[in-house]
Design a protein around this motif. Structure first.
Motif, PDB file in Angstrom:
ATOM      1  N   LEU A 148       0.824  -1.210   0.000  1.00 26.37           N
ATOM      2  CA  LEU A 148       0.000   0.000   0.000  1.00 26.37           C
ATOM      3  C   LEU A 148       0.857   1.259   0.000  1.00 26.37           C
ATOM      4  N   GLY A 149       1.954   1.255   0.801  1.00 32.70           N
ATOM      5  CA  GLY A 149       2.840   2.429   0.825  1.00 32.70           C
ATOM      6  C   GLY A 149       3.503   2.678  -0.515  1.00 32.70           C
ATOM      7  N   VAL A 150       3.963   1.604  -1.145  1.00 36.49           N
ATOM      8  CA  VAL A 150       4.581   1.761  -2.468  1.00 36.49           C
ATOM      9  C   VAL A 150       3.579   2.298  -3.469  1.00 36.49           C
ATOM     10  N   GLY A 151       2.370   1.784  -3.385  1.00 35.98           N
ATOM     11  CA  GLY A 151       1.349   2.265  -4.318  1.00 35.98           C
ATOM     12  C   GLY A 151       1.023   3.735  -4.117  1.00 35.98           C
ATOM     13  N   LEU A 152       0.905   4.129  -2.853  1.00 43.41           N
ATOM     14  CA  LEU A 152       0.615   5.540  -2.572  1.00 43.41           C
ATOM     15  C   LEU A 152       1.770   6.440  -2.987  1.00 43.41           C
ATOM     16  N   THR A 153       3.009   5.975  -2.784  1.00 45.70           N
ATOM     17  CA  THR A 153       4.167   6.767  -3.204  1.00 45.70           C
ATOM     18  C   THR A 153       4.182   6.970  -4.706  1.00 45.70           C
TER      19      THR A 153
END
Length: 484
Positions: free
Chosen positions: A70-75
């Motif tokens: 999720l963090g990678v996607g948001l970044t």
């Protein structure tokens, strides 16, 4: 025998069956105890099956992997949004930056303040959104009667503001750099950035022109005095009302001579350029105190719509290089005024015990007037009370092109000043004013022959405080013995 063969076959089959399918031993709990699920211990056959089971059965790893994904996607989404926003801003928006060293900086802030003030006076909504970030500019107004009042003007402070101009919304961002200051003035660096749609970029010149016209409107019919702040010229106080040239009474012909010389110089710019002569002019007005030297220069500047740059050679921190820079970068359409030039280079002024720290040298001053690095398109006025103390190198042609004596009051000057003060009033008829003026003329003539003098400043002060008859009766007290 057949029976024996059958028994052997059965035994063989039983042994094979026991080896091929061993039956696990399950312990049955006693009837009185609760039943438990059978536990089967299965040992992994390889490392791959162990890792797969760990990934599938470990809830902590699954949760962390999900958060990381999720963090990678948001970044990625954030970076894409930033890049997309930047691309859109470049294609659809245009910005204009104004720093506080540009004259348009004060013009624009004054324009915004005027828009808000006009909206408040007319009870209509302001063309810019009400902001909670304001700055104050204090102006002191001095009146002729000696009183003064303070005026406060609220302008947009550091932060982001919005306003609407000719149907287009604009963003105003005022930023102040507090960690670095301007070297000479100590003022923080500030910038104002205007942002609007690219289609409305043509509104920027109109807005700046409107702000300039508004600022210049406050200077119409007024004289601006500039003083040196470090290596820059800045307006000193509020613009002053221009003084009529006829209000300064000089000896007949003196004022006209200087005025005509200045006008002739201003009209011969190309003449100087064609002959390779530096386009600059120097004037020296000398005479006793109170004779009207500075007043005449002020009135002359006002009549020609020029400003005055007041330069003090004894200013703390002023050096030869700064002096040269100031004289070479004087504002357009301005006179540079150096008062009491005779006192600039004596020992008293240059000693730090008296509180002065000027390091201007006489040779540096001469080079600034007409040296190799001296500027052009410049008019310098110098005044002195003791012309005999000036070095001949200073008053030679090229540095001082016109030298004129502005002396104490003559009989003609006293009479002219008297009629201008009391003529045209309802208190006395014109013939009575002329009779009193002739009497004053005779008194001045008699006193001058006796070796006494009176300054124009003393007569003017007398006329301001008294009526015509009282002024004539008390004028003899103003005369003093003339020094030789």
């Amino acid at each position: 025998m057949p029976v024996g063969r059958s028994t052997a076959s059965i035994d063989s089959m039983a042994s094979a069956s026991d080896l091929a399918a061993p039956t696990p031993s399950i312990k049955q709990p006693p009837p009185s105890e609760p039943l438990e699920a059978p536990v089967v211990n299965v040992e992994p056959s390889s490392g791959t099956s162990f890792l797969g089971g760990f990934l599938e059965n470990n809830p902590y790893f699954q949760a962390g992997f999900g958060l990381m994904g999720l963090g990678v996607g948001l970044t990625v989404m954030r970076q894409g949004l930033v890049l997309g926003t930047t691309a859109v801003r470049r294609r659809m928006l245009v910005t204009l930056e104004i720093n506080n060293k540009d004259r348009a900086y004060e013009w624009f802030l004054g324009w915004m303040a005027n828009q808000a003030k006009s909206a408040a006076n007319t009870s209509r909504s302001a063309p810019w959104v009400r902001s909670h970030q304001l700055s104050v500019e204090t102006m002191i107004e001095h009146r002729k009667n000696g009183s003064s009042s303070a005026l406060f003007k609220l302008v947009a402070g550091p932060g982001t503001h919005w306003f609407k101009y000719q149907g287009a919304w604009m963003q105003v961002k005022r930023e102040r750099e507090t960690r670095s200051m301007q070297l000479m003035s100590g003022v923080p660096w500030e910038t104002v950035t205007l942002t609007t749609l690219s289609r409305d970029r043509a509104l920027f010149p109109r807005l700046l022109s409107e702000a300039r016209d508004l600022a210049m409107k406050g200077h119409e019919g007024k004289l601006v005095i500039h003083t040196a702040w470090g290596i820059e010229w800045k307006p000193f106080g509020q613009p002053r009302r221009k003084r009529p040239l006829q209000s300064v009474v000089l000896e007949p012909g003196v004022g006209n001579k200087i005025e005509e010389d200045v006008k002739s110089f201003l009209e011969r710019r190309q003449w100087y350029a064609d002959r390779g002569i530096p386009y600059r002019r120097g004037y020296l007005l000398h005479g006793p105190p109170g004779s009207g030297k500075t007043s005449f220069i002020q009135a002359l500047a006002g009549s020609l719509s020029y400003d005055i740059c007041l330069l003090n050679l004894s200013e703390r921190g002023l050096a030869d290089d700064k002096l040269n820079h100031l004289l070479s970068n004087a504002p357009e359409r301005s006179f540079v005024l150096i008062e009491d030039v005779d006192a600039a280079f004596n020992k008293r002024v240059q000693t730090t015990e008296d509180g002065y720290q000027s390091s201007v040298t006489f040779s540096g001053f001469l080079n600034a007037l007409d040296g190799v690095a001296s500027g052009e398109e410049r008019i310098i006025f110098m005044t002195t009370n003791h012309v005999e103390k000036l070095d001949p190198a200073l008053i030679r042609p090229g540095r001082v092109d016109v030298s004129e004596l502005i002396d104490d009051s003559s009989s003609v000057q006293a009479k002219t000043l008297f009629t201008r003060f009391y003529g045209g009033s309802e208190e006395l008829p014109e013939d009575e004013v002329q009779r009193l003026a002739n009497t004053l003329e005779e008194i001045v003539d008699a006193e001058r022959k006796a070796g006494k003098r009176v300054s124009m400043a003393a007569l003017q002060g007398l006329f301001i405080r008294n009526n015509a008859r009282d002024a004539l009766a008390g004028c003899r007290e103003l005369f003093v013995t003339k020094r030789t």
